[in-house]
Write a protein that holds these residues in place. Structure first.
Motif, PDB file in Angstrom:
ATOM      1  N   GLN A  84      -5.806   1.782  -5.219  1.00 37.89           N
ATOM      2  CA  GLN A  84      -7.228   1.524  -4.915  1.00 37.89           C
ATOM      3  C   GLN A  84      -8.102   2.777  -4.894  1.00 37.89           C
ATOM      4  N   THR A 106      -6.886  13.296   0.137  1.00 39.05           N
ATOM      5  CA  THR A 106      -8.084  12.479  -0.002  1.00 39.05           C
ATOM      6  C   THR A 106      -9.141  12.784   1.061  1.00 39.05           C
ATOM      7  N   ASN A 124      -2.697  15.299  -3.552  1.00 40.10           N
ATOM      8  CA  ASN A 124      -4.154  15.442  -3.405  1.00 40.10           C
ATOM      9  C   ASN A 124      -4.544  14.838  -2.058  1.00 40.10           C
ATOM     10  N   GLY A 132       0.816  -1.213   0.000  1.00 35.03           N
ATOM     11  CA  GLY A 132       0.000   0.000   0.000  1.00 35.03           C
ATOM     12  C   GLY A 132       0.850   1.263   0.000  1.00 35.03           C
ATOM     13  N   ALA A 133       0.168   2.382  -0.074  1.00 34.50           N
ATOM     14  CA  ALA A 133       0.874   3.660  -0.036  1.00 34.50           C
ATOM     15  C   ALA A 133       1.617   3.801   1.294  1.00 34.50           C
ATOM     16  N   SER A 134       1.035   3.255   2.355  1.00 38.66           N
ATOM     17  CA  SER A 134       1.618   3.431   3.691  1.00 38.66           C
ATOM     18  C   SER A 134       3.016   2.822   3.803  1.00 38.66           C
ATOM     19  N   SER A 184      -1.722   9.133  -4.602  1.00 43.84           N
ATOM     20  CA  SER A 184      -2.703   8.043  -4.530  1.00 43.84           C
ATOM     21  C   SER A 184      -4.077   8.441  -5.065  1.00 43.84           C
TER      22      SER A 184
HETATM   23  C1  LIG Z   1      -5.509   6.043   0.936  1.00 44.82           C
HETATM   24  C2  LIG Z   1      -4.287   6.856   0.951  1.00 44.82           C
HETATM   25  C3  LIG Z   1      -3.098   6.389   1.535  1.00 44.82           C
HETATM   26  C4  LIG Z   1      -3.005   5.060   2.259  1.00 44.82           C
HETATM   27  O1  LIG Z   1      -3.088   4.031   1.364  1.00 44.82           O
HETATM   28  P1  LIG Z   1      -2.878   2.502   1.789  1.00 44.82           P
HETATM   29  O2  LIG Z   1      -2.727   1.832   0.473  1.00 44.82           O
HETATM   30  O3  LIG Z   1      -4.091   2.102   2.537  1.00 44.82           O
HETATM   31  O4  LIG Z   1      -1.653   2.419   2.621  1.00 44.82           O
HETATM   32  C5  LIG Z   1      -1.981   7.197   1.478  1.00 44.82           C
HETATM   33  N1  LIG Z   1      -2.017   8.380   0.847  1.00 44.82           N
HETATM   34  C6  LIG Z   1      -3.143   8.860   0.273  1.00 44.82           C
HETATM   35  C7  LIG Z   1      -3.115  10.180  -0.394  1.00 44.82           C
HETATM   36  C8  LIG Z   1      -4.301   8.104   0.302  1.00 44.82           C
HETATM   37  O5  LIG Z   1      -5.415   8.586  -0.260  1.00 44.82           O
END
Ligand SMILES: *Cc1c(COP(=O)(O)O)cnc(C)c1O
Length: 360
Positions: A194, A151, A149, A75-77, A173
């Motif tokens: 996602q 979210t 951006n 994931g982004a995290s 993301s």
């Molecule tokens: C949803 C989101 C994340 C976290 O994403 P994960 O894949 O759940 O770790 C990080 N940064 C932004 C901008 C997001 O919208």
């Protein structure tokens, strides 16, 4: 079967066409006699899938040859840690904190070196983007970090910060592929897919080649080195194979739609419809500064939490789902990503007008 208009911030709506195609190929992917889910990631069929996905993404974003495209997991995290582990050569980085995700990235970076919060909009609950034209960029900063951006709060950098020559790293993301970008302005662009691209489980990292080195923080696990994945073309270990396949289909859908400038026009048209209504409404208000409004995530409130809850409930009954705001903000949020059709936003605005009449 009936599909709702899904305004979720993520995992989020995908193009119906893509889902139908995936359904058709579910049991027998193009004569292989098996599903993509059941296929070796080293097979010929899968090799074509991942190579085409990369080529289509490169074409859509006009990614120069000196950038690598990596399809990763976590994931982004996970990037909140991978970025400092791989890029903090001098153990210094500057962070612009414009929301929860940027804040989490900043806090994670503090574990690995000296992360400086050089600007923040937390004083007004992240409802704006600070002026980033002349920030106190650290002399020895390895990079400057933004979340392009936001979210949760619904703000977007309309102009990139002046990094004074330092490498820019951006979490995109929730605005990935929503409009054209100049990749050369960034050292790293990354995002979990996602929100605006595909199913959860894939994160795409676009990184300039000179930033991929063996010179990483001591103790960095093999799996968390960009070099490991870059050297193996994202096939060091089993990648999130099915997710990448769906992303590839979305890239083809975007190409068919006309590419990112067409998506930008469509996204502007959708967002304008909703923002124009918010600006004239006597019941609903937007929550962020107009100049910083996101095209993707639109938070709004009535000012009365009971009425907000009633709105979310009745909207759901009308087939407009996932409009509840993030738990840290309250109110409502409509996420109107690439795959949300104009008809969805029209339906939302019509519903809001009706709700306003009945409840004012
Ligand atoms: C949803 C989101 C994340 C976290 O994403 P994960 O894949 O759940 O770790 C990080 N940064 C932004 C901008 C997001 O919208």
């Amino acid at each position: 079967m009936s599909r709702v208009y899904n305004f979720s911030a993520g995992p989020a709506v995908l193009p119906e066409e893509v889902l139908r195609e995936a359904a058709e190929e579910m049991l027998d992917y193009r004569g292989t006699g098996m599903s993509v889910m059941e296929m070796s990631h080293r097979s010929k069929a899968y090799d074509t899938i991942i190579k085409e996905a990369e080529a289509d993404l490169r074409e859509l974003m006009n990614i120069p040859d000196n950038y690598k495209v990596l399809f990763l997991q976590g994931g982004a995290s996970q990037q909140f840690a991978m970025i400092p582990m791989n890029l903090m050569k001098h153990k210094v980085a500057d962070y612009i904190v414009t929301g929860q995700w940027a804040k989490k990235a900043y806090q994670e970076a503090c574990l690995y070196g000296k992360a400086n919060k050089i600007a923040s909009s937390e004083d007004k609950t992240f409802s704006y983007i600070p002026d980033c034209s002349d920030l106190p960029i650290s002399e020895d900063a390895d990079y400057v970090y933004i979340c392009e951006n936001n979210t949760i709060y619904g703000t977007k950098f309309k102009e990139l910060p002046n990094t004074k020559g330092k490498t820019l790293v951006a979490d995109v993301s929730s605005c990935f592929l929503s409009e054209p970008v100049d990749v050369t302005k960034y050292g790293v662009i990354y995002g979990g897919v996602q929100k605006n691209i595909g199913p959860a489980g894939v994160v795409i990292v676009i990184i300039r080649e000179d930033l991929i080195t063996e010179d990483v923080l001591p103790g960095t696990p093999t799996m968390l080195k960009y070099k490991t994945h870059a050297d193996a073309d994202s096939l060091y270990n089993t990648p999130p194979a099915y997710g990448i396949y769906i992303c590839g289909k979305v890239f083809k859908w975007l190409k068919k739609m006309g590419g990112l400038s067409v998506m930008k026009e469509r996204n502007e048209e959708k967002a304008k419809l909703l923002y124009d209504f918010l600006d004239e409404s006597r019941l609903f208000q937007g929550t962020v500064e107009k100049k910083d409004r996101s095209l993707m995530n639109v938070p709004f409130v009535t000012g009365d939490t009971d009425l907000d809850a009633k709105f979310v409930k009745e909207a759901k009954e009308a087939g407009l789902e996932n409009l509840k705001g993030h738990r840290s903000v309250g109110g409502m949020r409509a996420s109107i990503y690439n795959a949300m059709p104009l008809s969805g936003v029209q339906a939302l605005v019509e519903f809001m007008k009706k709700f306003e009449k009945e409840n004012l």
